[in-house]
Design a protein around this motif. Structure first.
Motif, mmCIF file in Angstrom:
data_model
loop_
_atom_site.group_PDB
_atom_site.id
_atom_site.type_symbol
_atom_site.label_atom_id
_atom_site.label_comp_id
_atom_site.label_asym_id
_atom_site.label_seq_id
_atom_site.Cartn_x
_atom_site.Cartn_y
_atom_site.Cartn_z
ATOM 1 N N ARG A 51 -5.928 10.634 5.145
ATOM 2 C CA ARG A 51 -7.390 10.692 5.280
ATOM 3 C C ARG A 51 -7.847 12.074 5.725
ATOM 4 O O ARG A 51 -8.842 12.607 5.214
ATOM 5 C CB ARG A 51 -7.873 9.627 6.273
ATOM 6 N N ALA A 52 -7.128 12.662 6.674
ATOM 7 C CA ALA A 52 -7.505 13.994 7.159
ATOM 8 C C ALA A 52 -7.350 15.038 6.057
ATOM 9 O O ALA A 52 -8.195 15.930 5.905
ATOM 10 C CB ALA A 52 -6.653 14.366 8.370
ATOM 11 N N SER A 53 -6.282 14.929 5.274
ATOM 12 C CA SER A 53 -6.078 15.875 4.173
ATOM 13 C C SER A 53 -7.183 15.740 3.143
ATOM 14 O O SER A 53 -7.688 16.747 2.611
ATOM 15 C CB SER A 53 -4.711 15.631 3.525
ATOM 16 N N ALA A 54 -7.573 14.496 2.845
ATOM 17 C CA ALA A 54 -8.658 14.270 1.880
ATOM 18 C C ALA A 54 -9.972 14.840 2.400
ATOM 19 O O ALA A 54 -10.723 15.488 1.654
ATOM 20 C CB ALA A 54 -8.794 12.777 1.599
ATOM 21 N N LEU A 71 4.114 4.442 12.269
ATOM 22 C CA LEU A 71 4.356 5.490 11.278
ATOM 23 C C LEU A 71 3.453 5.294 10.063
ATOM 24 O O LEU A 71 2.930 6.265 9.512
ATOM 25 C CB LEU A 71 5.825 5.503 10.859
ATOM 26 N N VAL A 72 3.258 4.051 9.648
ATOM 27 C CA VAL A 72 2.328 3.790 8.543
ATOM 28 C C VAL A 72 0.937 4.297 8.901
ATOM 29 O O VAL A 72 0.270 4.966 8.099
ATOM 30 C CB VAL A 72 2.278 2.287 8.207
ATOM 31 N N ARG A 73 0.499 3.991 10.113
ATOM 32 C CA ARG A 73 -0.836 4.434 10.535
ATOM 33 C C ARG A 73 -0.916 5.955 10.605
ATOM 34 O O ARG A 73 -1.952 6.548 10.280
ATOM 35 C CB ARG A 73 -1.190 3.801 11.881
ATOM 36 N N LEU A 74 0.172 6.602 11.019
ATOM 37 C CA LEU A 74 0.175 8.059 11.075
ATOM 38 C C LEU A 74 0.071 8.654 9.673
ATOM 39 O O LEU A 74 -0.694 9.602 9.445
ATOM 40 C CB LEU A 74 1.446 8.551 11.768
ATOM 41 N N VAL A 75 0.837 8.120 8.731
ATOM 42 C CA VAL A 75 0.751 8.620 7.354
ATOM 43 C C VAL A 75 -0.665 8.429 6.820
ATOM 44 O O VAL A 75 -1.238 9.328 6.190
ATOM 45 C CB VAL A 75 1.779 7.920 6.444
ATOM 46 N N PRO A 88 0.822 -1.217 0.000
ATOM 47 C CA PRO A 88 0.000 0.000 0.000
ATOM 48 C C PRO A 88 0.855 1.267 0.000
ATOM 49 O O PRO A 88 1.956 1.296 0.565
ATOM 50 C CB PRO A 88 -0.812 -0.124 1.293
ATOM 51 N N LEU A 89 0.325 2.306 -0.613
ATOM 52 C CA LEU A 89 1.063 3.559 -0.768
ATOM 53 C C LEU A 89 1.561 4.104 0.563
ATOM 54 O O LEU A 89 2.721 4.504 0.685
ATOM 55 C CB LEU A 89 0.175 4.594 -1.468
ATOM 56 N N VAL A 90 0.699 4.152 1.571
ATOM 57 C CA VAL A 90 1.119 4.741 2.846
ATOM 58 C C VAL A 90 2.239 3.932 3.487
ATOM 59 O O VAL A 90 3.126 4.490 4.149
ATOM 60 C CB VAL A 90 -0.065 4.897 3.821
ATOM 61 N N ALA A 91 2.221 2.608 3.294
ATOM 62 C CA ALA A 91 3.290 1.772 3.838
ATOM 63 C C ALA A 91 4.595 2.026 3.098
ATOM 64 O O ALA A 91 5.672 2.081 3.707
ATOM 65 C CB ALA A 91 2.904 0.298 3.751
ATOM 66 N N ARG A 92 4.518 2.186 1.784
ATOM 67 C CA ARG A 92 5.733 2.489 1.012
ATOM 68 C C ARG A 92 6.316 3.836 1.412
ATOM 69 O O ARG A 92 7.540 4.000 1.521
ATOM 70 C CB ARG A 92 5.420 2.479 -0.478
ATOM 71 N N GLY A 115 -0.156 11.218 -6.755
ATOM 72 C CA GLY A 115 -1.183 12.244 -6.699
ATOM 73 C C GLY A 115 -1.693 12.585 -5.320
ATOM 74 O O GLY A 115 -2.774 13.166 -5.185
ATOM 75 N N VAL A 116 -0.928 12.264 -4.283
ATOM 76 C CA VAL A 116 -1.376 12.507 -2.911
ATOM 77 C C VAL A 116 -0.465 13.538 -2.251
ATOM 78 O O VAL A 116 0.762 13.401 -2.263
ATOM 79 C CB VAL A 116 -1.370 11.206 -2.083
ATOM 80 N N ALA A 117 -1.078 14.573 -1.688
ATOM 81 C CA ALA A 117 -0.345 15.579 -0.919
ATOM 82 C C ALA A 117 -0.976 15.683 0.466
ATOM 83 O O ALA A 117 -2.154 15.370 0.654
ATOM 84 C CB ALA A 117 -0.381 16.930 -1.622
ATOM 85 N N LEU A 118 -0.193 16.118 1.423
ATOM 86 C CA LEU A 118 -0.654 16.281 2.801
ATOM 87 C C LEU A 118 -0.836 17.757 3.116
ATOM 88 O O LEU A 118 -0.076 18.597 2.629
ATOM 89 C CB LEU A 118 0.354 15.681 3.781
ATOM 90 N N ASP A 119 -1.824 18.058 3.972
ATOM 91 C CA ASP A 119 -1.981 19.457 4.377
ATOM 92 C C ASP A 119 -1.258 19.764 5.684
ATOM 93 O O ASP A 119 -1.286 20.895 6.165
ATOM 94 C CB ASP A 119 -3.456 19.867 4.441
ATOM 95 N N GLU A 120 -0.595 18.763 6.265
ATOM 96 C CA GLU A 120 0.315 18.999 7.382
ATOM 97 C C GLU A 120 1.358 17.887 7.410
ATOM 98 O O GLU A 120 1.054 16.731 7.122
ATOM 99 C CB GLU A 120 -0.416 19.080 8.723
ATOM 100 N N VAL A 121 2.593 18.267 7.718
ATOM 101 C CA VAL A 121 3.674 17.281 7.803
ATOM 102 C C VAL A 121 4.376 17.320 9.157
ATOM 103 O O VAL A 121 5.173 16.431 9.455
ATOM 104 C CB VAL A 121 4.715 17.477 6.673
ATOM 105 N N GLY A 122 4.076 18.322 9.967
ATOM 106 C CA GLY A 122 4.732 18.450 11.265
ATOM 107 C C GLY A 122 4.665 17.202 12.127
ATOM 108 O O GLY A 122 5.665 16.829 12.763
#
Length: 220
Positions: A212-215, A203-207, A141-145, A179-186
Motif C-alpha cells: 500500500r505504501a509503495s502504491a 508478516l502478511v500484514r507487513l507485506v 490473497p497475493l500478500v498472503a502467498r 505486477g507488484v513491486a515494493l519501494d522498500e524491502v528492508g
C-alpha cells in the motif's frame, strides 16, 4: 508444553514439522488486508536500493551477486514462470556466486545459532515443491502467498547457505509475477520463528503495508 522462552530446537523438536503445522493452522485466505489491486510500479525499486545501500556497504560483492539473482527473478516473473526448486536453485547460483547447480540439502539444517533445527525426511523435498506450487493459488490473497512462500523457504531451509536471501527473492518474485513491486524491502529482514502463527499473520500484514505504501508513493 515448551518451557517459557524455550525454542523448538531446545525442546528437540523439528522446527520444520512445527512450521508445517502452523502453516495448516493459519487461515491464509482471509488475510487480504485491503491491498490495492493492479500493478504497482514504484519510482524506486526497493530491492535494488537495498542492495545498493546496506548490503553494498557491508559487502559490495554480495550486493552484486544479489542484483544478478534479482535480474533473473524479474525476468522469470515477467514471463510468468512457475516457482519451482529448480528456479530457486538457479537464482541461488547467482546469490552464492557459483557456476555449479545448488542442490537441496542432504541433512538436517540449523539456523539462529543452532536454536532451530529443520529436519530432513524422505518427503521433505516433495513437500517443499508442493508448498512452492501453492504460491500460484489465487484463492489466497497475493500478500498472503508472498509472505507464506517467504516463510516456506526460511523454514524448509532448502540450501546449505543463503536461505534468508532466497526467501526474500521468492517473496519478491511472487509479487512481481502479478505486477507488484515494493519501494522498500528492508523491513522484511526480521527474524521469524517456525512456531509463531501470530508472527506469520504479522508478516502478511507487513507485506500488505509495504504494498500500500509503495502504491501511494508511486501516485496510485
Amino acid at each position: 508444553m515448551r518451557a517459557a522462552g524455550a525454542t523448538v530446537a531446545e525442546d528437540g523438536a523439528d522446527a520444520l514439522a512445527v512450521w508445517c503445522g502452523v502453516r495448516r493452522q493459519v487461515d491464509w485466505e482471509r488475510l487480504d488486508s485491503g491491498v490495492v489491486a493492479g500493478p504497482v510500479t514504484p519510482a524506486v525499486d526497493g530491492f535494488t536500493a537495498w542492495c545498493g545501500g546496506p548490503v553494498s556497504r557491508r559487502d559490495p560483492a554480495r550486493a552484486q551477486r544479489l542484483l544478478s539473482a534479482y535480474a533473473a527473478v524479474r525476468a522469470d516473473a515477467a514471463c510468468g514462470s512457475p516457482l519451482t526448486f529448480g528456479v530457486l536453485s538457479r537464482w541461488q547460483q547467482s546469490v552464492l556466486g557459483t557456476s555449479e547447480a545448488v542442490p537441496f540439502r542432504t541433512g538436517d539444517a540449523y539456523a539462529k545459532g543452532g536454536r532451530e533445527r529443520y529436519g530432513l525426511t524422505h518427503s521433505t523435498e516433495a513437500d517443499f515443491a508442493r508448498c512452492l506450487h501453492d504460491c500460484a493459488d489465487r484463492a489466497v490473497p497475493l500478500v498472503a502467498r508472498a509472505a507464506r512462500v517467504y516463510l516456506d523457504v526460511a523454514f524448509f531451509h532448502p540450501f546449505d547457505d543463503g536461505n534468508a536471501r532466497s526467501a526474500l527473492l521468492a517473496l519478491v518474485f511472487v509479487l512481481a509475477r502479478e505486477g507488484v513491486a515494493l519501494d522498500e524491502v528492508g523491513p522484511l529482514r526480521t527474524t521469524r520463528h517456525a512456531d509463531d502463527p501470530a508472527g506469520a499473520e504479522d508478516l502478511v500484514r507487513l507485506v500488505a503495508l509495504l504494498v500500500r505504501a509503495s502504491a501511494r508513493r508511486s501516485g496510485r
